[in-house]
Scaffold this active site. Structure first.
Site, mmCIF file in Angstrom:
data_model
loop_
_atom_site.group_PDB
_atom_site.id
_atom_site.type_symbol
_atom_site.label_atom_id
_atom_site.label_comp_id
_atom_site.label_asym_id
_atom_site.label_seq_id
_atom_site.Cartn_x
_atom_site.Cartn_y
_atom_site.Cartn_z
ATOM 1 N N ARG A 1 0.828 -1.214 0.000
ATOM 2 C CA ARG A 1 0.000 0.000 0.000
ATOM 3 C C ARG A 1 0.864 1.267 0.000
ATOM 4 O O ARG A 1 0.454 2.305 -0.501
ATOM 5 C CB ARG A 1 -0.929 0.014 1.213
ATOM 6 C CG ARG A 1 -2.170 -0.851 1.060
ATOM 7 C CD ARG A 1 -3.179 -0.538 2.143
ATOM 8 N NE ARG A 1 -4.455 -1.175 1.865
ATOM 9 C CZ ARG A 1 -5.601 -0.831 2.446
ATOM 10 N NH1 ARG A 1 -5.606 0.156 3.333
ATOM 11 N NH2 ARG A 1 -6.729 -1.448 2.161
ATOM 12 N N THR B 1 5.536 4.262 -3.198
ATOM 13 C CA THR B 1 6.026 5.433 -3.945
ATOM 14 C C THR B 1 5.762 6.741 -3.215
ATOM 15 O O THR B 1 6.176 7.807 -3.694
ATOM 16 C CB THR B 1 5.362 5.496 -5.334
ATOM 17 O OG1 THR B 1 3.942 5.544 -5.173
ATOM 18 C CG2 THR B 1 5.735 4.279 -6.168
ATOM 19 N N LYS C 1 1.072 18.247 -12.920
ATOM 20 C CA LYS C 1 1.257 19.630 -12.467
ATOM 21 C C LYS C 1 2.584 20.197 -12.954
ATOM 22 O O LYS C 1 2.666 21.367 -13.339
ATOM 23 C CB LYS C 1 1.199 19.687 -10.939
ATOM 24 C CG LYS C 1 1.521 21.065 -10.363
ATOM 25 C CD LYS C 1 1.417 21.092 -8.851
ATOM 26 C CE LYS C 1 1.781 22.473 -8.322
ATOM 27 N NZ LYS C 1 1.605 22.578 -6.852
ATOM 28 N N ARG D 1 -16.184 16.498 -36.664
ATOM 29 C CA ARG D 1 -16.189 17.591 -37.648
ATOM 30 C C ARG D 1 -17.161 18.681 -37.224
ATOM 31 O O ARG D 1 -16.877 19.858 -37.335
ATOM 32 C CB ARG D 1 -16.558 17.059 -39.024
ATOM 33 C CG ARG D 1 -15.467 16.249 -39.698
ATOM 34 C CD ARG D 1 -15.909 15.806 -41.078
ATOM 35 N NE ARG D 1 -16.189 16.944 -41.953
ATOM 36 C CZ ARG D 1 -16.931 16.862 -43.062
ATOM 37 N NH1 ARG D 1 -17.463 15.696 -43.411
ATOM 38 N NH2 ARG D 1 -17.130 17.923 -43.807
ATOM 39 N N HIS E 1 -32.557 9.265 -38.409
ATOM 40 C CA HIS E 1 -32.841 10.309 -37.419
ATOM 41 C C HIS E 1 -33.383 9.716 -36.121
ATOM 42 O O HIS E 1 -34.353 10.209 -35.560
ATOM 43 C CB HIS E 1 -33.792 11.349 -38.001
ATOM 44 C CG HIS E 1 -33.309 11.951 -39.281
ATOM 45 N ND1 HIS E 1 -32.157 12.720 -39.354
ATOM 46 C CD2 HIS E 1 -33.783 11.867 -40.550
ATOM 47 C CE1 HIS E 1 -31.973 13.095 -40.610
ATOM 48 N NE2 HIS E 1 -32.934 12.591 -41.349
ATOM 49 N N GLU F 1 -25.101 4.829 -44.504
ATOM 50 C CA GLU F 1 -24.073 5.564 -43.770
ATOM 51 C C GLU F 1 -23.205 4.634 -42.932
ATOM 52 O O GLU F 1 -21.975 4.726 -42.945
ATOM 53 C CB GLU F 1 -24.731 6.617 -42.858
ATOM 54 C CG GLU F 1 -25.317 7.800 -43.595
ATOM 55 C CD GLU F 1 -24.269 8.823 -43.985
ATOM 56 O OE1 GLU F 1 -23.100 8.649 -43.610
ATOM 57 O OE2 GLU F 1 -24.627 9.793 -44.666
#
Length: 507
Positions: A63, A66, A137, A210, A271, A323
């Protein structure tokens, strides 16, 4: 002096190749934690474990590993502030030039059936987000990578810029880092939330589009969470770039085709409304029926199929301008046939049934959230309110019509026969208008057909109009104060009427 890279990843895709090139081509030293260090060591790469670098052992079962000044000092130090450089030297801290971190698989864990709260909590990363935020950051002085898809671009940056990444690239990576941690935290908050008092939306931009619905509207496509699902996980086999309207229609098509699993089925969308939906004994039969239901409107449509595209279906698909086509998969022979229509977008999405659990609509000053309409039709719970009872085939047809009607814009009327739509009345300001449109579209085929309505009939006029056109059975939710008037008319005209007890308004 060699530069320093910190590598600590849960998803180890591509990490060995990245590390090898960092060492061999760009003179990096590597520090790494836990399983990542072992992976690199097994690959024969020189790597220093974080615990050896910091002089502090990993504790609490990993746990804490680092969270240490030698790590965060090396990440956060500004190279343009002399005091920062003095602090690094006095504390024997090397500046870190590259941070490669991705996070514990929290979303994958909570998606597993039966996962417990304690199992989910164990997959909440602490050190990873801290390093990502710190490195993001300080993008002015180092690079942060949180996605294996970034590795090759970063290496190209180094190759093109004498071993350094441009500020523009570093800032772009920092944005992705912050977006990644924001999505991660949002997923945790949503999982742990036990109230409906807060609702958060976040996502990572997949691509700019687009434009939106119209050319003057800027638009972008965002992915929910950190793991691609739904359309973000689909594979585009060919065709032009997807547009905003394509994606909206594809989702409408997915919702319809998800209703049908046991039998080959197809839908053609325009649609967001279906102009044709059909079931068949084969996929090509289902598609032909759906297309022929309204071949004029099908031109330029979006097609969804619930079975892999085969050669016979591919030959039919290429006969007209479409399409997009989406299916669970596409057979190689079919893909070769469709390649002749190079602009046609062909997508594969193995899981067409999974969709969002909520729907969200923006309004001035906020947004509305509702549970998705995932109610499953159950004919055993329906009320047959007329003297005439439906035959088994009529009941199956009523179910088909009801499933389709659920996905038509209100006021919705759907007329079907032989598990095929014949007429669709969508989005009208009154139900009488929708009935008229659907019956006119069905024409003579309305004889012996079924009619479905997404809302009740407040008057008996539409029942009489339907019967005069040849409709023999009606399915509707019921719930009007004047239900009895419609039921009486149906009895007088010899119709079947079924009340579902649930409505499916779609605005």
């Amino acid at each position: 002096m060699a530069r320093l890279a910190l590598l600590s990843v849960s998803n180890k895709t591509g990490i060995v190749d990245l590390a090898r090139r960092l060492v061999e081509e760009f003179n990096f030293d590597l520090i790494s934690s836990g399983g990542t260090a072992q992976t690199l060591k097994d690959a024969g790469l020189p790597v220093t474990k974080v615990s050896d670098y910091t002089g502090s052992p990993e504790i609490l079962g990993g746990r804490v590993k680092t969270l240490h000044p030698r790590i965060h000092g090396g990440i956060l130090a500004r190279r343009d502030i002399p005091q920062h450089l003095t602090d690094l030297e006095n504390n024997q801290i090397r500046p870190i030039d590259l941070v490669v971190v991705n996070l514990y698989p929290f979303e994958e864990t909570i998606a597993k059936p039966g996962v417990t709260l304690s199992e989910a909590v164990e997959q909440i990363d602490i050190g990873g987000p801290a390093m990502l935020r710190a490195a993001s950051k300080n993008f002015a002085h180092l690079t942060v990578l949180c996605d294996p898809a970034q590795y090759e671009e970063y290496l190209q940056e180094l190759g093109q810029n004498n071993g350094t990444a441009s500020l523009e690239f570093r800032q772009k990576c920092a944005l992705k880092g912050f977006s990644h941690t924001a999505s991660y935290d949002q997923a945790i908050a949503a999982y742990l939330s036990q109230s409906s008092q807060e609702y958060s939306l976040s996502g990572q931009q997949l691509q700019s589009l687009r434009y939106g619905e119209n050319p003057h509207q800027p638009a972008a496509w965002y992915q929910s969470g950190t793991t691609p699902t739904g359309w973000a996980a689909a594979t585009k086999l060919q065709g032009k770039e997807l547009s905003y309207n394509n994606l909206v229609d594809l989702e409408a098509a997915r919702r319809i085709i998800a209703e049908f699993t046991d039998t080959p089925a197809a839908t053609v969308i325009k649609h967001t409304n279906p102009c044709g939906v059909a079931m068949g004994t084969t996929l090509v039969e289902a598609y032909q029926k759906a297309f022929n239901a309204d071949s004029v409107s099908a031109f330029g449509g979006i097609v969804a199929l619930n079975r892999p595209i085969d050669a016979a279906t591919a030959n039919e698909l290429k006969k007209t301008f479409l399409e997009c086509v989406v299916a669970p998969s596409c057979e190689p022979e079919a893909q070769e046939i469709l390649a002749a229509k190079s602009k046609l977008r062909i997508l594969t999405l193995p899981d067409l049934s999974s969709g969002p659990q909520d729907t969200v609509k923006a309004i001035a000053g906020g947004f509305l959230v509702q549970a998705a309409d995932n109610a499953v039709a159950d004919p055993s719970q329906w009320q047959i309110v007329t003297e005439r009872q439906p035959t088994p085939d009529e009941l199956a047809e009523l179910l088909f019509a009801w499933k389709v009607c659920k996905h038509v814009k209100s006021n919705a009327i759907v007329i079907t026969s032989d598990r095929t739509t014949l007429g669709v009345g969508a989005g009208q300001m009154n139900r009488v208008g929708s009935v008229k449109i659907a019956l006119e579209q069905a024409g003579d085929k309305a004889q012996g057909a079924i009619l479905a309505s997404d809302g009740f009939f407040p008057f008996d006029d539409s029942v009489k109009t339907a019967a005069a056109a040849g409709i023999t059975a009606i399915v509707q939710p019921g719930g009007s104060l004047r239900d009895q008037d419609s039921i009486k008319a149906a009895n007088e005209l010899g119709l079947v009427m079924v009340l579902t007890g649930i409505r499916h308004f779609l605005h």
